[in-house]
Design an enzyme around this catalytic site. Structure first.
Site, PDB file in Angstrom:
ATOM      1  N   ASP A   1       0.860  -1.143  -0.027  1.00  0.00           N
ATOM      2  CA  ASP A   1      -0.052   0.032  -0.198  1.00  0.00           C
ATOM      3  C   ASP A   1       0.955   1.425   0.156  1.00  0.00           C
ATOM      4  OD1 ASP A   1      -2.086   1.755   0.186  1.00  0.00           O
ATOM      5  OD2 ASP A   1      -2.833   0.999   2.073  1.00  0.00           O
TER       6      ASP A   1
ATOM      7  N   ASP B   1      -6.262  -6.798  -1.526  1.00  0.00           N
ATOM      8  CA  ASP B   1      -6.717  -6.657  -0.119  1.00  0.00           C
ATOM      9  C   ASP B   1      -8.253  -6.420  -0.204  1.00  0.00           C
ATOM     10  OD1 ASP B   1      -6.452  -6.341   2.597  1.00  0.00           O
ATOM     11  OD2 ASP B   1      -4.624  -5.071   2.297  1.00  0.00           O
TER      12      ASP B   1
ATOM     13  N   ASP C   1      -2.431 -10.487   9.743  1.00  0.00           N
ATOM     14  CA  ASP C   1      -1.663  -9.152   9.918  1.00  0.00           C
ATOM     15  C   ASP C   1      -0.769  -9.649  11.166  1.00  0.00           C
ATOM     16  OD1 ASP C   1      -2.620  -7.895   7.701  1.00  0.00           O
ATOM     17  OD2 ASP C   1      -3.670  -6.523   8.624  1.00  0.00           O
TER      18      ASP C   1
HETATM   19  C1  GLA Z   1      -4.105  -4.548   5.165  1.00  0.00           C
HETATM   20  C2  GLA Z   1      -3.176  -5.774   5.126  1.00  0.00           C
HETATM   21  C3  GLA Z   1      -1.883  -5.333   5.253  1.00  0.00           C
HETATM   22  C4  GLA Z   1      -1.344  -4.215   4.512  1.00  0.00           C
HETATM   23  C5  GLA Z   1      -2.379  -3.080   4.789  1.00  0.00           C
HETATM   24  C6  GLA Z   1      -1.824  -2.201   3.726  1.00  0.00           C
HETATM   25  O1  GLA Z   1      -4.223  -4.197   6.571  1.00  0.00           O
HETATM   26  O2  GLA Z   1      -3.853  -7.130   5.735  1.00  0.00           O
HETATM   27  O3  GLA Z   1      -0.984  -6.550   5.058  1.00  0.00           O
HETATM   28  O4  GLA Z   1      -1.322  -4.739   3.092  1.00  0.00           O
HETATM   29  O5  GLA Z   1      -3.687  -3.407   4.301  1.00  0.00           O
HETATM   30  O6  GLA Z   1      -2.916  -0.922   4.072  1.00  0.00           O
END
Ligand code: GLA
Length: 707
Positions: A330, A441, A505
């Site tokens: 991102d 995502d 995450d």
């Molecule tokens: C989500 C994903 C992360 C990352 C963020 C980026 O939380 O799970 O791995 O890519 O978005 O904003």
């Protein structure tokens, strides 16, 4: 009577279905070597006093009209009428291990098409199609797949979870009524993974009989295990529809998602191995069977701070550590400086990347790595050019305030212009840049999802599939990862369209040990994105040694999620070591049979893989917390060939073996860590291998190689 019984068979599991006058599964259990349809006569039930005078079958559609008194497989009506259908078989087709049963209710004007496919792995696939035969919409409230399980299936296992804590198993003993798992979050969800496992009392990894089901669907769902007052039990699974969401016009057909079911007499490992085999045989499509490359994902290294020069430095460093695929996360698109703005504006941020993306991509490729990029197509920030231009493109119900999640709303993919816009922008990104990999995502749940005033969670899910399918067709060489704030969209229907999942995450190795173990019940290691994160984990602020992080990430599709430039020398040496170790063992880990091992104490977690030819086994023992006992006991190693001898080898370890004295935990190491040892597979399975005393939050890796 015999021709009324249809058997589907595999080496492990058989299903017998009575098809006349209505369809009923009469047997779902171990493979029968001596089956004869006339045997089914043994199952004709008595009729008890004090209730209906006739037998009431749990049919495929579990209709109430048969006197079920439980949760039926179908609920709906035609403007108040035709609301209690009962289906009678009109045609049966069996071809090999596929059975299709057509049935009708002429009074209600409905036709059913039931498909049962027993795959060679032993996994049963079931779905139903419902067709409205008459004028006037038939409003579908519920439409489910029902599978009876044996009366002895007394315990139910399911998974709970949340963001950064996915796939946590829990159990209940079910004597009466039901156990229900409902998901209304609009994506598969972290909270209610669509699976249920019913089993004999105290079933475990290696023992007990289990019946496990998973619903392949990425939207709302409901799964149930119900006990009838007569003692019979069944599992039921469905896409969950919001009020008014589904109405079938004349001639229209609605299909349930596929339900995937596995029966095992060898406990949970047997079930998982069947599911893994099924996925490997029929679902996972990995390009040219190439090995899964070591990743570096920039997210936890730089977050939104994209500076091409620095990113190229990261890539150089990554390549020198053994990374094979470099993914920018991102932050690359126009105005995306934090998570408050810009979702929807899928144009390059030219302030950050004045020369375009190509210098970075060329650099990555020149280093011999593949290039990947992050997107979140289904979303829209209130603060975005897209929203300013198309405020009506939000998936919502008019007249209500719209709640944001991570400062974002969901884009209504049912609007053709919105869909086409996304397709065009994604095609620009993927078509005009040599992208090898996409991390897709999805970070917000669906709240009051509406299209033209009607509930549209189901429709949105289907449009997501369509968008991904269209892009996959356009760019067949690109691999996709499914991510939804980590593990919020992990299921077989997404897996059919992607190549791996971002499991969580949470990169904390301790938490990951639990998450990955939970995920392994239904998914093999190769689709489980598992990265080594920073020493201090951003999700928990815990710190773990590089060994514990490295070994924990090994049993998945490994990568790094950090900044390799600023990492100190010890960390870098660790990244390099575990990337190399992963490359050495990935073929085994990604093709072998997975075994979860029960240890005397829950504080010790053990698992391993054994190659299909049983020449090699690799087992990881993780000491999660402080054990109660001073000795960890023996690892009883499952899956090896009983009559073969195996050399036992310590592959990786914390410092204990290096001192030879065992550091502060042991005076003496277990014998095999000093003297070479070989033993038979039988001995290792039955007697086991004594483990060293381990510190909490550490792990060792042991190989068993056939001599
Ligand atoms: C989500 C994903 C992360 C990352 C963020 C980026 O939380 O799970 O791995 O890519 O978005 O904003």
């Amino acid at each position: 009577m015999e021709t009324n019984f249809h058997r589907l068979t595999s080496t492990v599991t058989d299903i017998v279905v009575k098809t006349q006058p209505f369809a009923e599964i009469v047997y779902w259990g171990p493979h029968l070597a001596h089956f004869s349809p006339q045997d089914c006569g043994s199952l004709l039930r008595p009729v008890a006093n004090g209730r209906l005078d006739v037998d009431s079958p749990v049919t495929l559609m579990a209709e109430l009209g048969h006197g079920l008194f439980g949760s039926p497989g179908i609920e709906g009506h035609r403007n108040g009428l035709d609301g209690s259908p009962v289906f009678t078989t009109v045609e049966v087709r069996q071809q090999g291990e596929t059975l299709i049963i057509f049935s009708e209710d002429a009074s209600a004007g409905l036709r059913l098409q039931s498909e049962l496919v027993l795959t060679t792995s032993g996994v049963l696939k079931v779905r139903h199609g419902l067709t409205n035969l008459r004028a006037g919409a038939w409003q579908v409230n519920r439409f489910a797949v029902t599978l009876p399980v044996a009366e002895r299936a007394f315990e139910v296992m399911a998974f709970h979870g949340r963001w950064i804590r996915e796939f946590q198993p829990h159990r209940v003993t079910l004597s009466h009524d039901g156990f229900v798992l409902e998901n209304r979050r609009g994506r598969t969800s972290h909270e209610h993974f669509p699976a249920l496992i019913a089993g004999t009392q105290s079933f475990g990894e290696q023992h007990g009989e289990v019946w496990g089901v998973h619903l392949g669907w990425s939207g709302n769902h409901r799964l149930k295990c119900e006990v009838k007052t007569d003692g019979r039990r069944y599992l039921q699974a469905e896409a969950l529809y919001l009020p008014g969401e589904i109405a079938l016009e004349e001639g229209e057909t609605l299909y349930t998602p596929w339900l995937y079911a596995s029966h095992s007499t060898h406990g949970l490992n047997g079930m998982s191995q069947q599911f893994h085999r099924f996925l490997r045989d029929e679902v996972i499509r990995f390009p040219d069977n190439k090995p899964r490359p070591v990743h570096l994902n920039t997210w936890e290294g730089i977050y939104f701070d994209h500076q091409p020069e620095y990113i190229m430095q990261m890539a150089t460093q990554a390549a020198s550590l053994g990374v094979e695929r470099f993914i920018i996360d991102d932050g690359w698109f126009k105005g995306r400086n934090d998570d408050h703005a810009a979702l929807g504006d899928w144009y390059l941020d030219e302030q950050k990347y004045p020369n375009g993306l190509m210098p970075v991509i060329n650099h990555v490729k020149a280093l011999g790595m593949e290039f990947g990029i992050w997107v979140e197509p289904e979303m829209i920030n209130p603060d975005s050019d897209l929203y300013r231009a198309h405020p009506d493109w939000v998936l919502a119900l008019p007249g209500y305030p719209k709640t944001t999640g991570r400062h974002q709303w969901v884009l209504n993919l049912n609007i053709p212009d919105a869909f086409d816009y996304l397709l065009a922008r994604m095609s620009w990104l993927l078509g005009e840049h040599p992208v090898d990999y996409v991390k897709w995502d999805m970070n917000r749940e669906l709240v009051q999802p509406g299209h033209e005033g009607r509930a549209a969670a189901d429709a949105q899910t289907r449009q997501f599939y369509r968008l991904l399918d269209t892009l996959r067709n356009r760019f067949p060489h690109i691999e996709f990862e499914s991510c939804a704030s980590g593990g919020g969209r992990i299921d077989y229907e997404v897996l059919a369209r992607s190549h791996r999942f971002w499991a969580s995450d949470n990169n904390d190795a301790l938490e990951r040990s639990a998450i990955q173990r939970g995920m392994s019940y239904f998914f093999p290691p190769e689709v489980m994105g598992a990265h080594i994160g920073n020493r201090r984990c951003h999700a928990t602020f815990r710190q773990h040694s590089i060994e514990f992080r490295g070994l924990t990430a090994l049993f998945g599709h490994m990568g790094l999620e950090l900044d390799p430039v600023t990492a100190d020398a010890e960390e870098q040496a660790g990244y390099q070591r575990y990337a190399a170790l992963y490359k050495q063992w990935r073929e085994l880990i990604h093709t072998g049979d997975l075994w979860r091992v029960e240890m005397p104490e829950a504080s010790t977690q053990a698992q391993g893989v054994v190659s299909q030819d049983k020449r090699q086994g690799l087992f990881l023992v993780s000491q999660l917390t402080m054990p109660d006992y001073t000795l960890p006991g023996a690892l009883r190693v499952p899956g090896l060939a009983p009559d073969a001898r195996y050399q036992v080898r310590l592959v990786d370890h914390p410092n204990i073996a290096i001192t030879g004295e065992g550091g502060h935990t042991m005076r003496k190491l277990p014998g095999w860590m000093n003297e070479p040892l070989s033993a038979t597979g039988e001995w290792l399975a039955q007697a086991g291998l004594q483990l060293p005393v381990l510190d909490p939050e550490s792990a060792i890796l042991i190989a068993f190689e056939r001599v």
